[in-house]
Design an enzyme around this catalytic site. Structure first.
Site, PDB file in Angstrom:
ATOM      1  CE1 TYR A   1      -2.967  -2.820   0.178  1.00 46.18           C
ATOM      2  CE2 TYR A   1      -3.125  -2.376   2.235  1.00 46.18           C
ATOM      3  CZ  TYR A   1      -3.740  -3.724   1.330  1.00 46.18           C
ATOM      4  OH  TYR A   1      -4.537  -3.764   2.192  1.00 46.18           O
TER       5      TYR A   1
ATOM      6  CG  HIS B   1      -1.728  -9.007  -0.265  1.00 50.45           C
ATOM      7  ND1 HIS B   1      -1.254  -7.202  -0.833  1.00 50.45           N
ATOM      8  CD2 HIS B   1      -2.659  -8.610  -0.097  1.00 50.45           C
ATOM      9  CE1 HIS B   1      -2.445  -6.723  -0.644  1.00 50.45           C
ATOM     10  NE2 HIS B   1      -3.723  -7.555  -0.477  1.00 50.45           N
TER      11      HIS B   1
ATOM     12  CB  SER C   1     -13.834  -4.536   0.276  1.00 53.27           C
ATOM     13  OG  SER C   1     -12.986  -3.697  -0.591  1.00 53.27           O
ATOM     14  N   PRO C   2     -15.934  -4.872   2.894  1.00 56.42           N
ATOM     15  CG  PRO C   2     -16.184  -4.443   5.445  1.00 56.42           C
ATOM     16  CD  PRO C   2     -15.582  -4.950   4.135  1.00 56.42           C
ATOM     17  CG  LEU C   3     -18.966  -0.289   4.206  1.00 57.61           C
ATOM     18  CD1 LEU C   3     -18.368   0.538   4.904  1.00 57.61           C
ATOM     19  CD2 LEU C   3     -20.859  -1.130   4.537  1.00 57.61           C
TER      20      LEU C   3
ATOM     21  NE  ARG D   1     -12.090  -3.196  -4.825  1.00 62.75           N
ATOM     22  CZ  ARG D   1     -11.164  -3.671  -3.534  1.00 62.75           C
ATOM     23  NH1 ARG D   1     -10.695  -2.330  -3.061  1.00 62.75           N
ATOM     24  NH2 ARG D   1     -11.037  -4.634  -3.936  1.00 62.75           N
ATOM     25  N   GLY D   2     -17.402   1.542  -1.075  1.00 61.19           N
ATOM     26  CA  GLY D   2     -18.099   2.058  -0.568  1.00 61.19           C
ATOM     27  C   GLY D   2     -19.765   2.110  -1.887  1.00 61.19           C
TER      28      GLY D   2
END
Length: 331
Positions: free
Chosen positions: A61, A130, A209-211, A213-214
């Site tokens: 990252y 990863h 990313s449970p949302l 990715r927004g």
């Protein structure tokens, strides 16, 4: 906030204990537009204040910059943190758009030392591969990772976006504590084989990313020019319109609970089992606090079932050949 924010859970069967909700730190430095280090550090501190102590980063990252940021944020609160980082995705210096994976034992050992230095710590609680490297048997990679446990540099081992077969082979070498994979109302891939395998082997599940990715919060269409979501099929044109229409269905559910769509999306993931510890990412305190309130939201069975029927438009990545192959995508 209710006392549910203080609840912890066992991750796998190897002794790891984490907060029920974690914090993904990637977006503080990488992939989601301009960052604000001051606000990001304040967000980490606020997370710890709320009992959200499971922090997630990775060496790739922003080429290690995110690990440095997290290290600064936790420097005077290290004992409160269950710290996870990852190794294995490398950038190609000849082409910034290309990423490859490396699971060689030599790279494993070099990567942990570099991560520990950037984080300013002498160990991490959880160390993930990863992505699986098709050129190196998983047994060799996990064997090298296990040596880091023996050396005291790592407490527990994890895999990210691994196939069921890879998980089984890895677990036979050394107990795997957690598997991190994308899982949300809009990303259900792991339910076919990865999730049953983890549950059979009693490995914890860490949804990133449970949302969506927004997307599941109703993300606006005016993303920053350097926001990597612009490359994702679900954020393109007709797919985006169709997906935001589905978010309105989630919003209708949320209205009955006096909640936000994002809180409903997180509550759905949390309801999938006591072995699930999602790590929604944010770089702002106000969104962190909104996410945290999902811990207090219990959805009715009928709503859980209705939400489970939602089907998004578009693949989650431009190229879905990444699983256990020598191509890497972001998480």
């Amino acid at each position: 906030m209710s006392t549910s924010l203080e609840i912890t859970m066992k991750l796998g069967t190897t002794g790891a204990e984490v907060s029920r909700l974690g914090l993904g730190c990637m977006g503080m430095s990488f992939a989601y537009g301009q960052g604000d280090d001051t606000e990001s550090v304040a967000t980490v501190h606020r997370a710890l204040d709320l009992g959200i102590t499971f922090l997630d980063t990775a060496d790739m990252y922003a080429a290690g910059v995110n690990e440095q940021l997290v290290g600064r944020a936790i420097a005077d609160r290290r004992d409160e943190v269950f710290l996870a980082t990852k190794f294995g995705i490398m950038g190609d210096p000849r082409d910034r758009a290309v990423r490859i994976v490396n699971g060689s034992p030599e790279y494993v050992r070099a990567s942990i030392d570099a991560s520990l230095q950037r984080l300013g710590v002498d160990h991490v609680e959880l160390y993930y591969q990863h992505r699986a490297d098709p050129g190196v048997p998983i047994e060799e990679t996990v064997g090298a990772m296990a040596s880091l446990v023996d050396a005291g540099k790592v407490r527990y081992l994890g895999l990210s976006e691994a196939s069921a077969d890879t998980i089984r082979r890895a677990h036979a070498v050394h107990p795997i504590t957690a598997v991190q994979s994308e899982w949300s109302l809009f990303s259900r891939d792991i339910e076919d084989s990865v999730l049953p395998t983890c549950r059979e082997l009693r490995i914890g599940i860490v949804p990133y990313s449970p949302l969506g990715r927004g997307m599941l919060t109703g993300v606006p269409q005016d993303l920053a020019d350097d926001d990597f979501r612009r490359s994702l099929p679900r954020f393109h044109d007709e797919n985006l319109k169709a997906n935001l229409a589905l978010v309105e269905e989630i919003r209708a559910v949320a209205a009955r609970y006096d909640a936000t769509p994002g809180q409903v999306a997180l509550a759905w993931v949390l309801a999938q089992g006591n072995d699930v510890a999602p790590i929604p990412g944010t770089k702002r305190r106000r969104y962190l606090e909104e996410n945290a309130r999902a811990l207090d939201l219990e959805l009715a069975a009928d709503d859980l079932a209705a939400l489970s029927k939602l089907a998004p438009s578009g693949e989650r990545y431009p190229d879905m050949t990444w699983v256990d192959r020598n191509t890497a995508t972001l998480d």
